[in-house]
Design a protein around this motif. Structure first.
Motif, PDB file in Angstrom:
ATOM      1  N   ASN A 556       0.853  -1.188   0.000  1.00 42.32           N
ATOM      2  CA  ASN A 556       0.000   0.000   0.000  1.00 42.32           C
ATOM      3  C   ASN A 556       0.888   1.237   0.000  1.00 42.32           C
ATOM      4  O   ASN A 556       1.968   1.236   0.610  1.00 42.32           O
ATOM      5  CB  ASN A 556      -0.887   0.063   1.253  1.00 42.32           C
ATOM      6  CG  ASN A 556      -1.839  -1.095   1.368  1.00 42.32           C
ATOM      7  OD1 ASN A 556      -1.926  -1.934   0.487  1.00 42.32           O
ATOM      8  ND2 ASN A 556      -2.556  -1.137   2.476  1.00 42.32           N
ATOM      9  N   GLU A 558       0.540   5.741   0.247  1.00 42.91           N
ATOM     10  CA  GLU A 558      -0.344   6.882   0.449  1.00 42.91           C
ATOM     11  C   GLU A 558       0.481   8.142   0.657  1.00 42.91           C
ATOM     12  O   GLU A 558       1.549   8.102   1.289  1.00 42.91           O
ATOM     13  CB  GLU A 558      -1.253   6.658   1.658  1.00 42.91           C
ATOM     14  CG  GLU A 558      -2.241   7.786   1.911  1.00 42.91           C
ATOM     15  CD  GLU A 558      -3.175   7.510   3.070  1.00 42.91           C
ATOM     16  OE1 GLU A 558      -3.543   8.482   3.768  1.00 42.91           O
ATOM     17  OE2 GLU A 558      -3.523   6.332   3.285  1.00 42.91           O
ATOM     18  N   GLN A 560      -0.334  12.422   1.580  1.00 48.56           N
ATOM     19  CA  GLN A 560      -1.329  13.442   1.883  1.00 48.56           C
ATOM     20  C   GLN A 560      -0.619  14.751   2.174  1.00 48.56           C
ATOM     21  O   GLN A 560       0.371  14.782   2.918  1.00 48.56           O
ATOM     22  CB  GLN A 560      -2.191  13.028   3.069  1.00 48.56           C
ATOM     23  CG  GLN A 560      -3.362  13.970   3.327  1.00 48.56           C
ATOM     24  CD  GLN A 560      -4.309  13.436   4.392  1.00 48.56           C
ATOM     25  OE1 GLN A 560      -4.044  12.429   5.017  1.00 48.56           O
ATOM     26  NE2 GLN A 560      -5.416  14.117   4.601  1.00 48.56           N
ATOM     27  N   SER A 576      -3.619   7.746  -2.991  1.00 51.67           N
ATOM     28  CA  SER A 576      -3.352   6.452  -2.376  1.00 51.67           C
ATOM     29  C   SER A 576      -3.452   5.352  -3.418  1.00 51.67           C
ATOM     30  O   SER A 576      -4.223   5.446  -4.380  1.00 51.67           O
ATOM     31  CB  SER A 576      -4.310   6.174  -1.218  1.00 51.67           C
ATOM     32  OG  SER A 576      -5.623   5.974  -1.687  1.00 51.67           O
TER      33      SER A 576
END
Length: 748
Positions: A556, A558, A560, A576
């Protein structure tokens, strides 16, 4: 059950007074002007350091902070003197209570018992906006709690000042007989234009040890009694069937002494003035929603006991939740809550009963006993009676917290569930041990071991993601402080967490490693990065008990970004990459949030987040699954206008839509593999929309008039080839509910 309104009240008039040693009487007016001579007797706090970013340096030039605290007959009065030079931007939007937006504000958190078990937070913004909450479990802040306190702000060219009055009645306290009280205190100041946080003491809620790091001080204490009751009336007009429903009831609060208080509610109605966010959940794990109902947030901290795997032993949303006979939300007949202390022991009791043949009864008791300033022991017991299911659920837990010094912490918990249903008995147990070590201001470590038995179940009155779990987690955090003022970064925080899991039957679940990075820029921006990897392993929840799936390894990613204020604007962005299917194919999500502050009395926020998933796996009952391509969209709009100090007008609207296409059938084999069945799955879409227009008028302390219009609905259809614009157009016409609500609640 007999109902009625309490017909008498006790009027309470406080004279805010103090003097040397807290004995001489002299008035302080809460007007935001720290000019009374009595402030010279207050304890002063001026050693503020920057803790966000976690640089531990002195405040920047032109932003010096002084805090004052004074104990009086009416309560604890707190003042701030804040330098804010003309060159330092001032950010002061009017906000709803507890609304978290970047702004200039101050905060004081008080641990009234000085034991590090719980504390109460009070914040005031430069605009006068307030926020309050409860901190438990060292670092867990809950802003759902609202109480009665007062504040005032004044502003000059050189800076601003704040005064607060925090009555003795806001929280239960131990040891009411002694003339002096040891309390823990924490003060902070936030700068809205760059997100910098100053604090004294120089501790951070992000580092695992927060409550136990408060500065301990001695203050005079006073006995104060309080009695209030709140009759309420609601009228709910359903526009779909042209019917109006009226309800009335009463809430009662009585505190005759500092170490005892009683809350009660009869025939409560919590209205629909607060709405949950829209979700579409196909997972095996229930979505968690917090509780915003006043009775269940007021003085609830003693019942806050977390478990492993993000569980909670007491989840008050179960009370008044969906009825066991499937008829919708349950009505609550009455509820009573006791909080207090006896000797050195804190206690809490909560009892609630629902209406109707399917109504449930809930009982909770909690004890906390500090064996020493560094060691405390607790017990919690709950009993849920569900007659429609012929089921009783009894949960017992014992917890221990030991903090031998400022660097080491030990938290332990043992729990058990004892369930009887239709003559069958199911008992099981669980345990948790958390070790924390903060050897320096740069490094911190945590090790957690946990066990849930196969049949452990505390979901009748708690929140439990799953049972049958053995888990070992280790995490390390490093903070780098950049002293070079020419550098773009002020500080960075790196966190590595590893997790090994197995169920209680010995099946190895996927192991996970997560690396997080928080980059704090001197300009005020924040960049968050995350990368995680999980090994292959058994997924024992996806089929809801119909077999194990051998999940492949996956990654995964991600990122931000949160901006500072650029004039009237601020924004954040999210990207993401997350696998949601049978393989490591990644779904792509990209979101943007825009915030607009054209004036101090009006603000708006718009969010749009689309997601594209090449492979999505959905359970279809038994051992059957569907494999789809998915397109999802989420949008929200929030408008907030404050035309006056007592008036709020809010528009909140959310939309979520999902399309599933190219579906293929799969079946879970005894080997743990998913094999294609050759069956074609129909395309489908889910569409949800919700809107609320709400006006609030403040009638006085803890007294409000609400007028709200709410509309929304959802649809699920088998069809294909429908686009985002068409789904949004259909969402605007969804009308499963359409109602107007009036609610008035007034404190006597």
């Amino acid at each position: 059950m007999k109902r009625g309104l309490l017909a008498s009240s006790v009027a309470t008039l406080f004279a805010l007074t103090t003097g040397l040693s807290g004995k001489a009487e002299a008035a302080i007016v809460i007007d935001g002007k720290v000019n009374e001579s009595e402030w010279a007797q207050a304890q002063q706090f001026s050693n503020f350091k920057i803790t966000e970013p976690y640089s531990l340096t002195d405040p920047d030039s032109g932003t010096a902070t002084q805090a004052y605290l004074l104990s009086t007959q009416a309560g604890i009065v707190v003042a701030f003197k804040l330098e804010q030079a003309p060159g330092v931007p001032r950010v002061k939007p009017r906000l709803q209570r507890d609304q978290t937006k970047k702004s200039d504000k101050v905060n004081v958190v008080i641990d009234f018992d000085g034991d590090g078990l719980s504390a109460y937070s009070f914040s005031v913004g430069l605009s006068g906006a307030v926020s309050d909450g409860v901190v438990t479990n060292e670092t867990e802040l809950n802003l759902d709690w609202d109480t009665d306190w007062s504040s005032a702000v004044t502003e000059t060219d050189a800076g601003w000042q704040v005064e607060m009055l925090i009555p003795w009645t806001v929280a239960p306290m131990r040891g009411p007989a002694s003339p002096q009280r040891t309390v823990g205190v924490y003060f902070s100041r936030s700068l809205g234009h760059n997100g910098v946080l100053q604090a004294q003491p120089a501790i951070s809620i992000e580092r695992g040890r927060f409550l136990s790091g408060f500065e301990r001080i001695e203050i005079p204490q006073y006995r104060t009694a309080l009695f209030h009751y709140w009759p309420y009336l609601t009228a709910n007009h359903d526009l779909l069937n042209d019917k109006t429903r009226y309800r009335s009831g009463v809430d009662v609060f009585w505190k005759p002494s500092p170490n005892f208080q009683l809350s009660a509610t009869v025939n409560p109605d919590f209205g629909q003035v607060e709405s949950d966010s829209l979700v579409i959940n196909f997972d095996a794990v229930e979505t968690f929603f917090g509780d915003k109902r006043p009775f269940f947030t007021e003085n609830q901290s003693i019942f806050s006991m977390n478990t492993a795997d993000s569980g909670k032993l007491i989840h008050t949303r179960r009370i008044g939740g969906d009825a066991d006979d499937g008829t919708g939300a349950s009505d609550i007949n009455a509820a009573v809550k006791l909080n207090g202390s006896q000797g050195g022991m804190n206690y809490g009791v909560l009892v609630a009963t629902e209406d109707g043949k399917a109504g449930r009864d809930f009982y909770v008791a909690r004890l906390q006993y500090p064996l020493s300033p560094k060691l405390s022991l607790g017990w919690l017991g709950s009993l849920t009676d569900r007659p429609h299911l012929d089921r009783t659920a009894n949960v017992q837990a014992v917890d221990l917290s030991w903090k031998p010094d400022s660097a080491i912490s030990v938290d332990a918990q043992v729990l058990g569930s004892f369930i009887k249903q239709r003559g069958q008995t199911t008992n099981d147990s669980g345990a948790r041990l958390v070790l924390g070590w903060n050897p320096s201001s740069n490094w911190s470590y945590e090790l957690e071991a946990a066990h849930f038995g196969n049949q452990l179940n505390f979901n009748d009155l708690g929140y439990q993601r799953r049972g049958s779990l053995n888990e070992l987690e280790a995490s390390a955090q490093y903070i780098h402080r950049n002293g070079d003022k020419q550098s773009l970064l002020r500080s960075s925080r790196w966190q590595l967490e590893t997790q090994a899991r197995a169920n209680d039957r010995g099946d190895r679940l996927p192991s996970v490693a997560v690396l997080n990075s928080y980059l704090n820029f001197r300009s005020g921006e924040l960049l968050f990065l995350q990368a995680s990897a999980s090994s292959s392993g058994w997924d024992d929840t996806i089929s809801r008990g119909n077999g194990l799936w051998r999940r492949p390894s996956r990654q995964n990613y991600e990122a931000q970004f949160l901006s500072r204020r650029y004039g009237d604007w601020a924004f954040s962005g999210l990207v993401s990459l997350i696998p949601r299917g049978m393989s490591d194919k990644l779904s792509r999500m990209a979101g943007m949030t825009l915030s607009w502050y054209p004036s101090d009395s009006f603000n708006a926020e718009f969010e749009f987040t689309p997601e594209w998933t090449r492979e999505w796996l959905v359970w279809d009952g038994g051992r059957n699954f569907g494999r789809y391509q998915r397109k999802a969209d989420f949008g929200s709009l929030s408008l907030n206008w404050f035309p006056g100090s007592k008036h709020e007008l809010r528009l909140k609207s959310e939309w979520i839509a999902m399309r599933a296409s190219n579906g293929q059938g799969y079946q879970l084999q005894p080997t743990g593999r998913l094999t294609a069945t050759g069956q074609t799955k129909a395309d489908f879409d889910i569409n949800k929309f919700g809107l609320q227009l709400r006006y609030r008028y403040s009638l006085g302390p803890q007294s409000d008039l609400f007028l709200a219009y709410s509309r929304g609905g959802s649809s699920e259809l088998d069809r294909s080839e429908i686009g985002t614009v068409d789904l949004f157009d259909e969402a605007l016409r969804l009308r499963d509910s359409d109602q107007i609500l009036m609610k008035m609640r007034y404190r006597f």
